[in-house]
Design a protein around this motif. Sequence first.
Motif, PDB file in Angstrom:
ATOM      1  N   PRO A   1      31.928 -31.837 -22.549  1.00 46.91           N
ATOM      2  CA  PRO A   1      32.947 -31.331 -23.478  1.00 46.91           C
ATOM      3  C   PRO A   1      34.210 -30.918 -22.732  1.00 46.91           C
ATOM      4  CG  PRO A   1      30.812 -30.334 -23.911  1.00 46.91           C
ATOM      5  CD  PRO A   1      30.701 -31.030 -22.599  1.00 46.91           C
ATOM      6  N   LYS A   2      35.344 -31.203 -23.317  1.00 47.65           N
ATOM      7  CA  LYS A   2      36.632 -30.818 -22.743  1.00 47.65           C
ATOM      8  C   LYS A   2      37.417 -30.092 -23.822  1.00 47.65           C
ATOM      9  CE  LYS A   2      40.757 -32.766 -20.480  1.00 47.65           C
ATOM     10  NZ  LYS A   2      40.694 -31.866 -19.317  1.00 47.65           N
ATOM     11  N   LYS A   3      37.957 -28.929 -23.483  1.00 50.71           N
ATOM     12  CA  LYS A   3      38.654 -28.107 -24.465  1.00 50.71           C
ATOM     13  C   LYS A   3      40.078 -28.596 -24.684  1.00 50.71           C
ATOM     14  CE  LYS A   3      39.400 -23.287 -25.791  1.00 50.71           C
ATOM     15  NZ  LYS A   3      39.274 -21.862 -25.384  1.00 50.71           N
ATOM     16  N   TYR A   4      40.464 -28.631 -25.961  1.00 53.06           N
ATOM     17  CA  TYR A   4      41.835 -28.945 -26.316  1.00 53.06           C
ATOM     18  C   TYR A   4      42.253 -27.910 -27.353  1.00 53.06           C
ATOM     19  CZ  TYR A   4      45.987 -31.163 -28.135  1.00 53.06           C
ATOM     20  OH  TYR A   4      47.277 -31.401 -28.545  1.00 53.06           O
ATOM     21  N   GLY A   5      43.096 -26.964 -26.972  1.00 51.15           N
ATOM     22  CA  GLY A   5      43.448 -25.872 -27.865  1.00 51.15           C
ATOM     23  C   GLY A   5      42.223 -25.031 -28.155  1.00 51.15           C
ATOM     24  N   LYS A   6      41.851 -24.947 -29.442  1.00 50.21           N
ATOM     25  CA  LYS A   6      40.677 -24.174 -29.841  1.00 50.21           C
ATOM     26  C   LYS A   6      39.456 -25.055 -30.086  1.00 50.21           C
ATOM     27  CE  LYS A   6      43.301 -20.423 -32.009  1.00 50.21           C
ATOM     28  NZ  LYS A   6      43.517 -19.633 -33.253  1.00 50.21           N
ATOM     29  N   ILE A   7      39.611 -26.365 -29.896  1.00 48.75           N
ATOM     30  CA  ILE A   7      38.501 -27.274 -30.181  1.00 48.75           C
ATOM     31  C   ILE A   7      38.018 -27.955 -28.908  1.00 48.75           C
ATOM     32  CG2 ILE A   7      39.383 -27.671 -32.504  1.00 48.75           C
ATOM     33  CD1 ILE A   7      40.349 -30.398 -31.566  1.00 48.75           C
ATOM     34  N   TYR A   8      36.848 -28.574 -29.020  1.00 48.69           N
ATOM     35  CA  TYR A   8      36.262 -29.286 -27.893  1.00 48.69           C
ATOM     36  C   TYR A   8      36.015 -30.735 -28.273  1.00 48.69           C
ATOM     37  CZ  TYR A   8      35.339 -24.914 -25.404  1.00 48.69           C
ATOM     38  OH  TYR A   8      35.477 -23.713 -24.749  1.00 48.69           O
ATOM     39  N   ARG A   9      36.214 -31.614 -27.284  1.00 51.37           N
ATOM     40  CA  ARG A   9      35.880 -33.033 -27.423  1.00 51.37           C
ATOM     41  C   ARG A   9      34.954 -33.413 -26.278  1.00 51.37           C
ATOM     42  NH1 ARG A   9      37.909 -33.882 -32.490  1.00 51.37           N
ATOM     43  NH2 ARG A   9      40.151 -33.559 -32.586  1.00 51.37           N
ATOM     44  N   PHE A  10      34.068 -34.368 -26.551  1.00 49.57           N
ATOM     45  CA  PHE A  10      33.276 -34.943 -25.456  1.00 49.57           C
ATOM     46  C   PHE A  10      34.118 -35.978 -24.730  1.00 49.57           C
ATOM     47  CE2 PHE A  10      29.639 -33.893 -28.357  1.00 49.57           C
ATOM     48  CZ  PHE A  10      29.066 -32.934 -27.543  1.00 49.57           C
ATOM     49  N   LYS A  11      34.148 -35.888 -23.434  1.00 49.41           N
ATOM     50  CA  LYS A  11      34.853 -36.863 -22.620  1.00 49.41           C
ATOM     51  C   LYS A  11      33.859 -37.909 -22.164  1.00 49.41           C
ATOM     52  CE  LYS A  11      37.860 -37.342 -18.580  1.00 49.41           C
ATOM     53  NZ  LYS A  11      38.475 -36.638 -17.421  1.00 49.41           N
ATOM     54  N   THR A  12      34.033 -39.165 -22.613  1.00 50.83           N
ATOM     55  CA  THR A  12      33.125 -40.244 -22.240  1.00 50.83           C
ATOM     56  C   THR A  12      33.922 -41.389 -21.631  1.00 50.83           C
ATOM     57  OG1 THR A  12      33.257 -41.567 -24.270  1.00 50.83           O
ATOM     58  CG2 THR A  12      31.809 -39.638 -24.315  1.00 50.83           C
ATOM     59  N   SER A  13      33.230 -42.378 -21.155  1.00 50.02           N
ATOM     60  CA  SER A  13      33.893 -43.524 -20.509  1.00 50.02           C
ATOM     61  C   SER A  13      34.686 -44.373 -21.495  1.00 50.02           C
ATOM     62  CB  SER A  13      32.851 -44.400 -19.802  1.00 50.02           C
ATOM     63  OG  SER A  13      31.913 -44.905 -20.739  1.00 50.02           O
ATOM     64  N   VAL A  14      34.395 -44.236 -22.805  1.00 49.42           N
ATOM     65  CA  VAL A  14      35.088 -45.059 -23.808  1.00 49.42           C
ATOM     66  C   VAL A  14      36.075 -44.247 -24.636  1.00 49.42           C
ATOM     67  CG1 VAL A  14      33.255 -46.768 -23.967  1.00 49.42           C
ATOM     68  CG2 VAL A  14      33.197 -44.742 -25.455  1.00 49.42           C
ATOM     69  N   GLY A  15      36.194 -42.951 -24.358  1.00 45.49           N
ATOM     70  CA  GLY A  15      37.147 -42.145 -25.098  1.00 45.49           C
ATOM     71  C   GLY A  15      36.603 -40.776 -25.449  1.00 45.49           C
ATOM     72  N   TYR A  16      37.332 -40.054 -26.283  1.00 48.68           N
ATOM     73  CA  TYR A  16      36.972 -38.686 -26.657  1.00 48.68           C
ATOM     74  C   TYR A  16      36.282 -38.671 -28.018  1.00 48.68           C
ATOM     75  CZ  TYR A  16      40.034 -37.292 -22.850  1.00 48.68           C
ATOM     76  OH  TYR A  16      40.612 -37.130 -21.614  1.00 48.68           O
ATOM     77  N   ILE A  17      35.170 -37.933 -28.090  1.00 46.71           N
ATOM     78  CA  ILE A  17      34.347 -37.843 -29.293  1.00 46.71           C
ATOM     79  C   ILE A  17      34.288 -36.375 -29.728  1.00 46.71           C
ATOM     80  CG2 ILE A  17      32.042 -38.226 -30.257  1.00 46.71           C
ATOM     81  CD1 ILE A  17      31.615 -40.224 -27.947  1.00 46.71           C
ATOM     82  N   THR A  18      34.248 -36.126 -31.021  1.00 44.79           N
ATOM     83  CA  THR A  18      34.144 -34.765 -31.492  1.00 44.79           C
ATOM     84  C   THR A  18      32.893 -34.067 -30.947  1.00 44.79           C
ATOM     85  OG1 THR A  18      33.975 -33.323 -33.425  1.00 44.79           O
ATOM     86  CG2 THR A  18      32.966 -35.509 -33.617  1.00 44.79           C
ATOM     87  N   ALA A  19      33.036 -32.800 -30.568  1.00 48.36           N
ATOM     88  CA  ALA A  19      31.901 -31.988 -30.124  1.00 48.36           C
ATOM     89  C   ALA A  19      31.423 -31.060 -31.243  1.00 48.36           C
ATOM     90  CB  ALA A  19      32.284 -31.177 -28.889  1.00 48.36           C
ATOM     91  N   ASN A  20      31.848 -31.336 -32.464  1.00 47.42           N
ATOM     92  CA  ASN A  20      31.454 -30.554 -33.633  1.00 47.42           C
ATOM     93  C   ASN A  20      29.946 -30.695 -33.862  1.00 47.42           C
ATOM     94  OD1 ASN A  20      31.035 -29.530 -36.232  1.00 47.42           O
ATOM     95  ND2 ASN A  20      32.999 -30.286 -36.980  1.00 47.42           N
ATOM     96  N   LYS A  21      29.250 -29.572 -33.984  1.00 48.42           N
ATOM     97  CA  LYS A  21      27.793 -29.591 -34.147  1.00 48.42           C
ATOM     98  C   LYS A  21      27.358 -30.177 -35.488  1.00 48.42           C
ATOM     99  CE  LYS A  21      26.689 -25.857 -30.942  1.00 48.42           C
ATOM    100  NZ  LYS A  21      25.991 -24.552 -30.747  1.00 48.42           N
ATOM    101  N   ASP A  22      28.284 -30.350 -36.416  1.00 47.82           N
ATOM    102  CA  ASP A  22      27.940 -30.990 -37.685  1.00 47.82           C
ATOM    103  C   ASP A  22      27.807 -32.503 -37.550  1.00 47.82           C
ATOM    104  OD1 ASP A  22      27.986 -28.573 -38.962  1.00 47.82           O
ATOM    105  OD2 ASP A  22      29.975 -28.830 -39.826  1.00 47.82           O
ATOM    106  N   TYR A  23      28.285 -33.050 -36.445  1.00 48.42           N
ATOM    107  CA  TYR A  23      28.301 -34.503 -36.279  1.00 48.42           C
ATOM    108  C   TYR A  23      27.345 -35.005 -35.195  1.00 48.42           C
ATOM    109  CZ  TYR A  23      32.408 -34.525 -39.260  1.00 48.42           C
ATOM    110  OH  TYR A  23      33.245 -34.391 -40.326  1.00 48.42           O
ATOM    111  N   VAL A  24      27.054 -34.153 -34.225  1.00 51.64           N
ATOM    112  CA  VAL A  24      26.145 -34.542 -33.146  1.00 51.64           C
ATOM    113  C   VAL A  24      25.168 -33.414 -32.875  1.00 51.64           C
ATOM    114  CG1 VAL A  24      27.823 -36.089 -32.050  1.00 51.64           C
ATOM    115  CG2 VAL A  24      27.705 -33.703 -31.363  1.00 51.64           C
ATOM    116  N   LYS A  25      24.034 -33.750 -32.265  1.00 56.19           N
ATOM    117  CA  LYS A  25      23.089 -32.710 -31.880  1.00 56.19           C
ATOM    118  C   LYS A  25      22.750 -32.809 -30.402  1.00 56.19           C
ATOM    119  CE  LYS A  25      18.769 -35.149 -33.065  1.00 56.19           C
ATOM    120  NZ  LYS A  25      17.541 -35.094 -33.899  1.00 56.19           N
ATOM    121  N   PHE A  26      22.435 -31.683 -29.819  1.00 59.29           N
ATOM    122  CA  PHE A  26      22.100 -31.613 -28.401  1.00 59.29           C
ATOM    123  C   PHE A  26      20.668 -32.111 -28.193  1.00 59.29           C
ATOM    124  CE2 PHE A  26      20.230 -29.200 -24.853  1.00 59.29           C
ATOM    125  CZ  PHE A  26      21.075 -29.589 -23.825  1.00 59.29           C
ATOM    126  N   ILE A  27      20.475 -32.945 -27.178  1.00 53.05           N
ATOM    127  CA  ILE A  27      19.134 -33.431 -26.832  1.00 53.05           C
ATOM    128  C   ILE A  27      18.601 -32.681 -25.620  1.00 53.05           C
ATOM    129  CG2 ILE A  27      17.746 -35.432 -26.210  1.00 53.05           C
ATOM    130  CD1 ILE A  27      18.848 -35.594 -29.005  1.00 53.05           C
TER     131      ILE A  27
END
Length: 239
Positions: free
Chosen positions: A209-235
């Motif tokens: 995760p990388k912080k941008y302002g008050k939100i976080y995005r996942f930094k991956t090799s193909v781009g930035y993905i939302t780190a919102n827990k409503d959309y992804v879950k931790f394994i």
Amino acid sequence: MTVGIAVRRFIIAHDTGNDANKGAHSARSEASFMKGHYGNAYTHFIVDDMAIYQVGQPGYVAWGALDANPYSPMQVELAHVDTQARFNESYKRYIWLIRYYAKKYGIPLILDKGGRTTEGIKTHKWVTQHFGGDHVDPYGYLAKWGISKSQFAKDLKNGVTGTMGEPEYYKTKGLYEVIAPKVYAYKDIKAQQKRAVRFMKGSRFYATPKKYGKIYRFKTSVGYITANKDYVKFIKTID
């Protein structure tokens, strides 16, 4: 029965039971229908992932639960939706609204306990058991999206993190899985343009995760993905 001020005894929780209406703005269309047919039945509010729609005046008797109506200053319907992400947002609003009016009217945040004179949050199923009728909502619909009776009771008591459009984000590097039907990776961290890859439900990825302002995005090799827990879950964490 004359419509008047309701006794402050119950908040009654429903779902619409209308799986034929689960597209965008499902609550708005339900609310519009109720306003046009309020002489037959209506509740004070209908909730979905977009908004909270008011149909009747809280504090006054509504027509959603037969003989329990005079004892409920607020009744709310949870509109049906078609994705887990939409349900999560709808559910947060649902919980927030019930808790708000329970506090306003001095009704305890206790779910489906006691008899007719016991104050608390009551489902339509409880109303059927104690006042008659045949409705058993909202437990079946909640269970469809992973909310048990015990979880519902817990959330009513404690609230839900990220209520009312304030998402909760992951902040730890690890392995994650997409739980929404689709999630896009974006070339820029603002996630406003240049979509790169679409991750479908069940897709797994390892990211930071990388912080941008008050939100976080996942930094991956193909781009930035939302780190919102409503959309992804931790394994799990991978060293």
